[in-house]
Design a protein around this motif. Structure first.
Motif, short mmCIF file in Angstrom:
data_model
loop_
_atom_site.label_atom_id
_atom_site.label_comp_id
_atom_site.label_asym_id
_atom_site.label_seq_id
_atom_site.Cartn_x
_atom_site.Cartn_y
_atom_site.Cartn_z
N GLY A 1 0.51 -1.23 0.15
CA GLY A 1 0.09 -0.13 -0.11
C GLY A 1 0.89 1.16 -0.12
O GLY A 1 2.04 1.06 0.17
N SER A 2 0.26 2.38 -0.07
CA SER A 2 0.75 3.48 -0.32
C SER A 2 1.48 4.25 0.93
O SER A 2 2.12 5.36 0.92
N ASN A 3 0.88 3.83 2.22
CA ASN A 3 1.60 4.44 3.51
C ASN A 3 2.85 3.79 3.75
O ASN A 3 3.32 3.95 4.89
N THR A 4 3.33 2.69 3.12
CA THR A 4 4.52 2.11 3.55
C THR A 4 5.80 3.38 3.58
O THR A 4 6.04 4.05 2.56
N ASN A 5 6.57 3.53 4.87
CA ASN A 5 7.50 4.31 4.96
C ASN A 5 7.20 5.70 4.75
O ASN A 5 8.14 6.59 4.31
N LYS A 6 6.02 6.03 5.24
CA LYS A 6 5.30 7.14 5.25
C LYS A 6 6.26 8.20 6.10
O LYS A 6 6.25 7.61 7.26
N GLY A 7 6.53 9.40 5.90
CA GLY A 7 7.45 10.16 6.88
C GLY A 7 8.78 9.95 6.98
O GLY A 7 9.22 10.55 7.86
N GLU A 8 9.26 9.01 6.39
CA GLU A 8 10.76 8.70 6.49
C GLU A 8 11.75 9.56 6.07
O GLU A 8 11.47 10.24 4.74
N VAL A 9 12.73 10.20 6.78
CA VAL A 9 13.48 11.14 6.66
C VAL A 9 14.95 10.61 5.88
O VAL A 9 15.35 9.70 6.75
N ILE A 10 15.50 11.02 4.83
CA ILE A 10 16.78 10.57 4.51
C ILE A 10 17.66 11.56 4.92
O ILE A 10 17.88 12.86 4.44
N ASN A 11 18.90 11.37 5.77
CA ASN A 11 19.74 12.26 6.28
C ASN A 11 20.99 11.87 5.27
O ASN A 11 21.76 11.27 5.43
N LEU A 12 21.20 12.91 4.22
CA LEU A 12 22.12 12.91 3.37
C LEU A 12 23.62 13.13 3.98
O LEU A 12 24.56 12.38 3.61
N ASP A 13 23.59 13.98 4.83
CA ASP A 13 24.91 14.45 5.41
C ASP A 13 25.45 13.04 6.16
O ASP A 13 26.55 12.76 6.07
N LYS A 14 24.29 12.35 6.75
CA LYS A 14 24.91 11.13 7.70
C LYS A 14 25.51 10.22 6.62
O LYS A 14 26.64 9.44 6.71
#
Length: 335
Positions: free
Chosen positions: A162-175
């Motif tokens: 479904g479309s709610n998977t990993n909703k709100g996940e933030v990718i930290n590029l610096d890390k």
């Protein structure tokens, strides 16, 4: 004419002409500064500034060494790089200040040492920039691959769950960049570490720093005075055929009125500075306006191209629909 006879081991004497220095304006009798031909060549106060800057060079270089040997100290603030910048800036100012503590000049040994100081600093700085660019490029490739893989996995999960998977996940590029950089560094062998731009940077900067460190602890008793005064070489005096007369450089420049700053050196310098600032501001404003106009023009062109493309696509779809309808109608008529 005031003169002084110098006996050079019973050889022919040399006459020194200092007739231009019988007034209070002359620095010939003042150990705190040297002023000749309307130019400063020595000011005692700048010696103390020079010493302070040299201690800053020494301490910042030492801090660079410590923060590199113990990486955990540097932390998120990247102290090693900041101490390196302080080292370079202090070296720049120390070199500038040294122009006003001139007495006899520099011994050959010191000149050779100073070549090592500046060469190590220059080459070491260039090498570490190239090294960082290479590491950053490699780390960027690693992060890019990880992001593509992650996005593909998320896309598959969304299809399955479904479309709610990993909703709100933030990718930290610096890390991610830091982790990728550590992966690259930790994967290197001894040979790759030792025979590298980074190692060359460290060696060159250490050589540069050592020349200053050695002089810090061998700088004499700390006493300094402006004890010399320039004189013209006798070979440039057409009237001095026997080369046995020395004439001190006059206090004031005989060609002062021809100089662009003759109406006031400080005023002239400030005018040049202000003119530079105004030119930079006006030039910056004009360039900003030009690039703003160009970006708006490019944006408008892109929008027009997008609209035209959308209209063309819509017209094509309409034509295809009409063709389909016409074909269907023909088929019905045939039946």
């Amino acid at each position: 004419m005031s003169s002084m006879m110098i006996d050079n081991n019973a050889t022919p004497t040399t006459t020194i002409d200092w007739s231009d220095h019988n007034n209070e304006d002359s620095s010939i009798f003042d150990p705190s500064y040297t002023y000749s031909n309307d130019k400063y060549s020595c000011i005692v106060a700048f010696y103390h500034i020079h010493i302070v800057l040299n201690y800053i060079i020494f301490l910042s270089g030492l801090a660079c060494l410590v923060t590199r040997l113990i990486p955990g100290i540097s932390g998120k603030y990247n102290l090693h790089s900041w101490f390196g910048r302080i080292y370079i800036l202090a070296m720049l100012w120390s070199t500038s200040v040294s122009l006003l503590i001139n007495n006899e000049g520099l011994p050959t040994a010191v000149l050779v040492s100073f070549i090592a100081v500046m060469s190590g600093l220059t080459l070491g700085w260039i090498l570490i920039i190239i090294y960082k660019q290479n590491i950053n490029a490699e780390a960027t490739q690693i992060v890019q691959k990880k992001l593509v893989t992650k996005l593909n996995m998320n896309g598959n999960e969304k299809k399955n769950k479904g479309s709610n998977t990993n909703k709100g996940e933030v990718i930290n590029l610096d890390k991610m960049m830091n982790v990728a950089t550590l992966e690259i560094v930790n994967s290197k062998t001894f040979a790759q570490r030792f025979f590298s731009l980074k190692a060359a940077h460290g060696i060159l900067f250490f050589v540069s720093w050592m020349q200053i460190a050695g002089r810090i602890f061998n700088s004499g008793d700390g006493e300094f005075s402006c004890r010399t005064y320039p004189a013209f070489k006798p070979i440039f005096d057409a009237n001095n055929k026997e080369n046995n007369k020395l004439k001190l450089v006059p206090i004031h420049d005989p060609r002062w009125d021809e100089m662009p700053w003759s109406n006031g050196p400080a005023t002239w310098a400030l005018l040049i500075i202000m003119a530079s600032i105004i030119t930079a501001i006006v030039g910056g404003a004009l360039f900003s306006l030009f690039f703003l106009w160009r970006s708006k023009k490019q944006t408008k062109e892109r929008i027009n191209q997008t609209v035209i493309s959308m209209i063309s696509s819509s017209l094509k779809d309409i034509e295809e629909e009409e063709d389909v309808k016409a074909n269907n109608k023909d088929e019905k008529n045939n039946f």
